[in-house]
Design a protein around this motif. Structure first.
Motif, mmCIF file in Angstrom:
data_model
loop_
_atom_site.group_PDB
_atom_site.id
_atom_site.type_symbol
_atom_site.label_atom_id
_atom_site.label_comp_id
_atom_site.label_asym_id
_atom_site.label_seq_id
_atom_site.Cartn_x
_atom_site.Cartn_y
_atom_site.Cartn_z
ATOM 1 N N GLN A 83 57.483 95.468 88.316
ATOM 2 C CA GLN A 83 58.213 95.243 87.078
ATOM 3 C C GLN A 83 58.996 93.939 87.239
ATOM 4 O O GLN A 83 59.614 93.695 88.270
ATOM 5 N N LEU A 84 58.956 93.074 86.237
ATOM 6 C CA LEU A 84 59.640 91.791 86.302
ATOM 7 C C LEU A 84 60.896 91.742 85.457
ATOM 8 O O LEU A 84 61.745 90.868 85.648
ATOM 9 N N VAL A 85 61.018 92.650 84.517
ATOM 10 C CA VAL A 85 62.090 92.606 83.526
ATOM 11 C C VAL A 85 62.879 93.907 83.544
ATOM 12 O O VAL A 85 62.319 94.979 83.735
ATOM 13 N N GLY A 86 64.194 93.785 83.308
ATOM 14 C CA GLY A 86 65.052 94.956 83.212
ATOM 15 C C GLY A 86 65.802 95.215 84.502
ATOM 16 O O GLY A 86 65.824 94.391 85.408
ATOM 17 N N GLY A 87 66.429 96.368 84.555
ATOM 18 C CA GLY A 87 67.125 96.789 85.763
ATOM 19 C C GLY A 87 68.511 96.238 85.952
ATOM 20 O O GLY A 87 69.164 96.539 86.951
ATOM 21 N N ARG A 88 68.996 95.445 85.014
ATOM 22 C CA ARG A 88 70.331 94.885 85.184
ATOM 23 C C ARG A 88 71.352 96.009 85.271
ATOM 24 O O ARG A 88 71.304 96.966 84.518
ATOM 25 N N GLY A 89 72.248 95.897 86.218
ATOM 26 C CA GLY A 89 73.285 96.905 86.401
ATOM 27 C C GLY A 89 72.880 98.047 87.311
ATOM 28 O O GLY A 89 73.681 98.944 87.569
ATOM 29 N N THR A 90 71.661 98.066 87.814
ATOM 30 C CA THR A 90 71.216 99.179 88.644
ATOM 31 C C THR A 90 71.508 98.968 90.130
ATOM 32 O O THR A 90 71.246 99.859 90.929
ATOM 33 N N LEU A 91 72.051 97.843 90.490
ATOM 34 C CA LEU A 91 72.285 97.578 91.908
ATOM 35 C C LEU A 91 73.600 98.171 92.418
ATOM 36 O O LEU A 91 73.796 98.288 93.622
ATOM 37 N N THR A 92 74.500 98.535 91.524
ATOM 38 C CA THR A 92 75.802 99.025 91.965
ATOM 39 C C THR A 92 75.975 100.529 91.817
ATOM 40 O O THR A 92 76.915 101.089 92.349
ATOM 41 N N GLY A 93 75.075 101.191 91.123
ATOM 42 C CA GLY A 93 75.214 102.618 90.886
ATOM 43 C C GLY A 93 74.682 103.470 92.023
ATOM 44 O O GLY A 93 74.221 102.980 93.049
#
Length: 175
Positions: A83-93
């Motif tokens: 997947q190349l797009v999306g996922g913003r904000g998933t690195l801290t949860g």
């Protein structure tokens, strides 16, 4: 195995070895500047090494549809590959991170370097510099990082501020 058979087998091995050595590259000499240039294609975070060329999201969409879509899906959604797009904000949860260009990569120049070296999967290093800039622009635009009217080139790509730019901790090998 009889003595004559051993001699024939040994002679065959020697002949094949000599033939193989005759086709070896010219080892033991310094590479010429032209030979080094073919492989010296690293791109630094500061844009050092970016080649001439340019491209925008509109051109990138066309290249993506022709050469990237079969592996990375419609608009970078993934399947069968990354997947190349999306996922913003998933690195801290607490949930597993979705590592995409938009959520994980710290430098836009890394995207250029990777696409130029390794994509498309079935024909790496086959895209022109303009096509690589265009695909990068398209993927950055899909991630909401640049505007649809932006043009990526050696002067603009390194100035793109990636969402996870500060998400990496420098590692000093001098410790």
């Amino acid at each position: 195995m009889s003595m004559p058979s051993c001699l024939i087998a040994a002679s065959a091995v020697v002949c094949l070895s000599v033939a193989a050595l005759a086709e070896m590259p010219d080892l033991g000499r310094a590479a010429t500047p032209e030979e080094v240039a073919v492989w010296d294609i690293s791109i630094g975070p500061d844009s050092a090494g970016l080649p001439p060329g340019s491209g925008g999201p509109q051109q990138g969409e066309v290249v993506y549809a022709a050469k990237c879509l079969p592996c990375h899906g419609e608009k970078g959604a993934g399947k069968p590959n990354d997947q190349l797009v999306g996922g913003r904000g998933t690195l801290t949860g607490d949930q597993p991170a979705v590592k995409t260009v938009g959520s994980f990569w710290p430098y836009a120049t890394t995207l250029f370097d990777y696409v130029r070296r390794a994509m498309p999967f079935d024909a790496p290093k086959s895209l022109s510099n303009d096509e690589v800039y265009a695909v990068c622009a398209y993927v950055l635009q899909l991630n909401g990082i640049i505007d649809r009217s932006a043009v990526m080139n050696a002067q603009t790509l390194g100035k793109v501020q990636m969402p996870n730019h500060d998400g990496f901790v420098p590692f000093s090998r001098l410790q």
